[in-house]
Design an enzyme around this catalytic site. Structure first.
Site, PDB file in Angstrom:
ATOM      1  N   GLU A 206       1.048  -1.379   0.417  1.00 48.35           N
ATOM      2  CA  GLU A 206       0.050  -0.154  -0.201  1.00 48.35           C
ATOM      3  C   GLU A 206       0.650   1.557   0.091  1.00 48.35           C
ATOM      4  OE1 GLU A 206      -3.493   0.519   0.242  1.00 48.35           O
ATOM      5  OE2 GLU A 206      -3.686  -1.546  -0.032  1.00 48.35           O
ATOM      6  N   CYS A 240      -2.295   9.280   2.693  1.00 50.03           N
ATOM      7  CA  CYS A 240      -2.015   9.643   1.344  1.00 50.03           C
ATOM      8  C   CYS A 240      -2.704   9.133   0.084  1.00 50.03           C
ATOM      9  CB  CYS A 240      -1.572   7.445   1.322  1.00 50.03           C
ATOM     10  SG  CYS A 240      -3.014   7.136   1.783  1.00 50.03           S
TER      11      CYS A 240
HETATM   12  P1  NAD Z   1       8.159   4.785   5.158  1.00 56.03           P
HETATM   13  O1  NAD Z   1       8.007   4.087   4.137  1.00 56.03           O
HETATM   14  O2  NAD Z   1       9.639   5.850   5.527  1.00 56.03           O
HETATM   15  O3  NAD Z   1       8.044   4.273   6.742  1.00 56.03           O
HETATM   16  C1  NAD Z   1       7.642   2.818   6.663  1.00 56.03           C
HETATM   17  C2  NAD Z   1       7.936   1.678   6.963  1.00 56.03           C
HETATM   18  O4  NAD Z   1       8.862   0.801   6.767  1.00 56.03           O
HETATM   19  C3  NAD Z   1       8.268   2.400   8.719  1.00 56.03           C
HETATM   20  O5  NAD Z   1       7.675   0.648   9.385  1.00 56.03           O
HETATM   21  C4  NAD Z   1       9.439   1.913   9.083  1.00 56.03           C
HETATM   22  O6  NAD Z   1      10.105   1.998  10.705  1.00 56.03           O
HETATM   23  C5  NAD Z   1       9.912   1.044   8.069  1.00 56.03           C
HETATM   24  N1  NAD Z   1      11.419   1.440   7.189  1.00 56.03           N
HETATM   25  C6  NAD Z   1      11.726   2.665   6.765  1.00 56.03           C
HETATM   26  N2  NAD Z   1      12.555   2.824   6.185  1.00 56.03           N
HETATM   27  C7  NAD Z   1      13.335   1.924   5.794  1.00 56.03           C
HETATM   28  C8  NAD Z   1      13.671   0.799   4.888  1.00 56.03           C
HETATM   29  N3  NAD Z   1      15.151   1.282   4.821  1.00 56.03           N
HETATM   30  N4  NAD Z   1      13.666  -0.215   5.203  1.00 56.03           N
HETATM   31  C9  NAD Z   1      13.144  -1.045   6.244  1.00 56.03           C
HETATM   32  N5  NAD Z   1      12.252  -0.479   6.623  1.00 56.03           N
HETATM   33  C10 NAD Z   1      11.899   0.664   6.183  1.00 56.03           C
HETATM   34  O7  NAD Z   1       6.779   5.444   4.899  1.00 56.03           O
HETATM   35  P2  NAD Z   1       5.641   6.465   5.831  1.00 56.03           P
HETATM   36  O8  NAD Z   1       7.026   7.975   5.915  1.00 56.03           O
HETATM   37  O9  NAD Z   1       6.173   5.954   7.599  1.00 56.03           O
HETATM   38  O10 NAD Z   1       4.873   7.174   5.404  1.00 56.03           O
HETATM   39  C11 NAD Z   1       4.584   7.858   4.508  1.00 56.03           C
HETATM   40  C12 NAD Z   1       4.747   7.170   2.611  1.00 56.03           C
HETATM   41  O11 NAD Z   1       3.264   6.330   2.895  1.00 56.03           O
HETATM   42  C13 NAD Z   1       4.040   8.196   1.828  1.00 56.03           C
HETATM   43  O12 NAD Z   1       4.295   7.714   0.421  1.00 56.03           O
HETATM   44  C14 NAD Z   1       2.042   7.648   1.653  1.00 56.03           C
HETATM   45  O13 NAD Z   1       1.188   8.057   0.389  1.00 56.03           O
HETATM   46  C15 NAD Z   1       2.697   6.810   2.016  1.00 56.03           C
HETATM   47  N6  NAD Z   1       1.187   6.153   2.874  1.00 56.03           N
HETATM   48  C16 NAD Z   1       0.598   4.967   1.784  1.00 56.03           C
HETATM   49  C17 NAD Z   1      -0.544   4.802   2.581  1.00 56.03           C
HETATM   50  C18 NAD Z   1      -1.890   3.713   1.610  1.00 56.03           C
HETATM   51  O14 NAD Z   1      -2.724   3.348   2.451  1.00 56.03           O
HETATM   52  N7  NAD Z   1      -1.325   3.783  -0.092  1.00 56.03           N
HETATM   53  C19 NAD Z   1      -0.739   5.151   3.528  1.00 56.03           C
HETATM   54  C20 NAD Z   1      -0.062   6.235   4.244  1.00 56.03           C
HETATM   55  C21 NAD Z   1       0.775   6.298   3.824  1.00 56.03           C
END
Ligand code: NAD
Length: 451
Positions: A206, A240
């Site tokens: 997602e 998002c």
């Molecule tokens: P992110 O990808 O930075 O982090 C998400 C998760 O991944 C966190 O739990 C984090 O600990 C982990 N993570 C971060 N870097 C990592 C790495 N290098 N290796 C492994 N795991 C890692 O996203 P975010 O900043 O928390 O959220 C914002 C993003 O999420 C935006 O792009 C937004 O559009 C998207 N989003 C999508 C939805 C959806 O339902 N489609 C909902 C909310 C947010």
């Protein structure tokens, strides 16, 4: 990690297969959210300055509705599904068994830190899985409350929270989970999928991206502006599926901006930075990133900043080009670039040249144009004459396509996501025609007729 082995071993006993067990897990989740409602609201306020109204409507109420939806249909969804059989299968019974995968890993982001952690868990439990949940480290208070409440209500072999940053997530991604459900950025989504491929673990991704809105000249402008402002500014744009930017027909651009200003005033008053209910930007890094976009065009509205409290006032940017950073990255903040077009076709072509967005919003009354836009463009989901509303209908799947993700959930789609469809053909042994085993001309003739 020992917990994955433990969950998998316990899962093999088959307790999660029963209706009663799954129902109890859902009811327990409901009680847990009720018991921890106050600490959850406080944590959401502390980490993101979410008002009680916003936290309740966008996080807790959503989860309660999802639990109720799963409970209402659980028995039917779990039941084996009989299917028809072709002539070649005469005398057989054929059905699909709905089987849980086993131990599921759920990785959540920070923007709706409660809803996006617990909603997939509800689907996973309804479908009879066990789960390990990794909340976002960016909202540490919410993460802590989630861990505390789950520890109080669930044994860890059913549902376990593992807190931590990317190192912890990477460690989890090396474990032999049976399914991975990831919500977050496209960048990390690629890491997740790469790691999952090493063990051939199925994934739902997602993700996010830049979701456009189009306002055509026959749109009801005050309504369009209000609904775009509402969808953009909930959670200060950190949604998002928020409308990231808007393409407006050139004849109505000035009027749209006027209406958008009125809508912002209606929602947050003339000085949104002084409005206690306006959500803050999650971190200093994101605050600086979003603030930097303000120099990518002319500020037609707002844009004031409060560095101490990480707040940015709703802003409208005009004279923006597709090449500016604000049009290259997901904004994820309260800034709305307004771009203009002359023909609807032109706006559609501009959007279709970019990666498929998670959402698309079209505003206009003419049904042919509505049809043209929604069939010409590929996107996860969206609305005609509204924003965000599609996500709160549990009968609609929620998910992206291409760069905005793969798979979907909510309601029955959550149940399906976390369920393996096992096909069974039950043969009878009363007759066993010989043509099946013989390789002569007569058998071939019969087979040709049957198939
Ligand atoms: P992110 O990808 O930075 O982090 C998400 C998760 O991944 C966190 O739990 C984090 O600990 C982990 N993570 C971060 N870097 C990592 C790495 N290098 N290796 C492994 N795991 C890692 O996203 P975010 O900043 O928390 O959220 C914002 C993003 O999420 C935006 O792009 C937004 O559009 C998207 N989003 C999508 C939805 C959806 O339902 N489609 C909902 C909310 C947010």
């Amino acid at each position: 990690m020992e917990i994955v082995t433990r969950q998998k071993q316990w899962f093999k006993h088959g307790y999660t297969q029963s209706y009663e067990f799954r129902k109890q897990q859902l009811l327990k989740t409901k009680r847990m959210l009720q018991t921890f409602e106050v600490p959850l609201l406080k944590a959401l306020q502390y980490d993101l300055n979410k008002s009680e109204f916003e936290a309740y409507t966008t996080e807790i109420a959503f989860l309660n509705a999802e639990i109720q939806e799963q409970l209402s249909h659980l028995k039917k969804r779990m039941a084996p599904e009989k299917v028809k059989a072709p002539l070649s299968h005469t005398g057989t019974q054929n059905y699909i068994r709905k089987e849980p995968y086993g131990s599921v890993l759920i990785i959540a982001p920070w923007n709706y830190p409660l809803q996006l952690a617990i909603a997939p868990a509800i689907g996973a439990l309804a479908a009879g899985n066990t789960a390990v949940l990794k909340p976002s480290e960016m909202t540490p208070t919410v993460s802590w409350v989630i861990r505390r409440m789950i520890e109080e209500f669930f044994p860890e072999h059913v549902l376990k929270v593992v807190e931590g940053g990317k190192e912890v997530t990477q460690q989890l991604l090396s474990e032999p989970f049976d399914y991975i459900f990831f919500t977050g950025s496209e960048r990390v989504g690629k890491i997740v999928m790469q790691k999952a491929s090493e063990q051939l673990i199925p994934v739902t991704l997602e993700l996010g991206g830049k979701s456009p809105a189009i306002v055509h000249k026959d749109a009801n402008l005050p309504v369009a502006a209000r609904r775009i402002a509402w969808g953009k500014l909930i959670n200060a744009g950190q949604t998002c599926i928020a409308p990231d930017h808007v393409y407006v027909h050139k004849d109505i651009k000035e009027a749209f901006i006027r209406e958008y200003k009125a809508a912002v005033h209606l929602l947050y008053g003339k000085e949104p930075l002084k409005n206690d209910d306006f959500v803050k930007i999650v971190s200093k890094d994101h605050f600086d990133r979003i603030k930097s976009y303000l120099s990518d065009g002319n500020i037609a509205l707002g844009g004031e900043t409060d560095e101490k409290n990480n707040k940015i006032a709703p802003a409208v940017l005009t004279e923006v080009t597709e090449k500016d950073p604000v049009m290259q990255e997901e904004i994820f903040g309260p800034i709305l670039p307004v771009l203009e077009y002359r023909e609807l076709q032109e706006a559609v072509e501009t959007i279709s040249d970019k990666p498929d967005p998670l959402a698309l919003y079209y505003f206009g009354e003419d049904e042919k144009s509505q049809e043209f836009v929604t069939t010409s463009l590929s996107f996860g989901g969206g609305c005609i004459n509204d924003t965000l509303y599609h996500i709160i209908n549990p009968h609609l799947p929620f998910g992206g396509i291409g760069a905005s993700g793969m798979g979907s959930y909510h309601g029955k789609f959550s149940f399906e996501t976390f369920t393996h469809k096992k096909s069974i053909t039950k043969q009878n042994t009363k007759f066993d025609p010989s043509f099946r085993y013989k390789r002569d001309k007569n058998s071939l003739k019969i087979i040709k007729r049957i198939l």
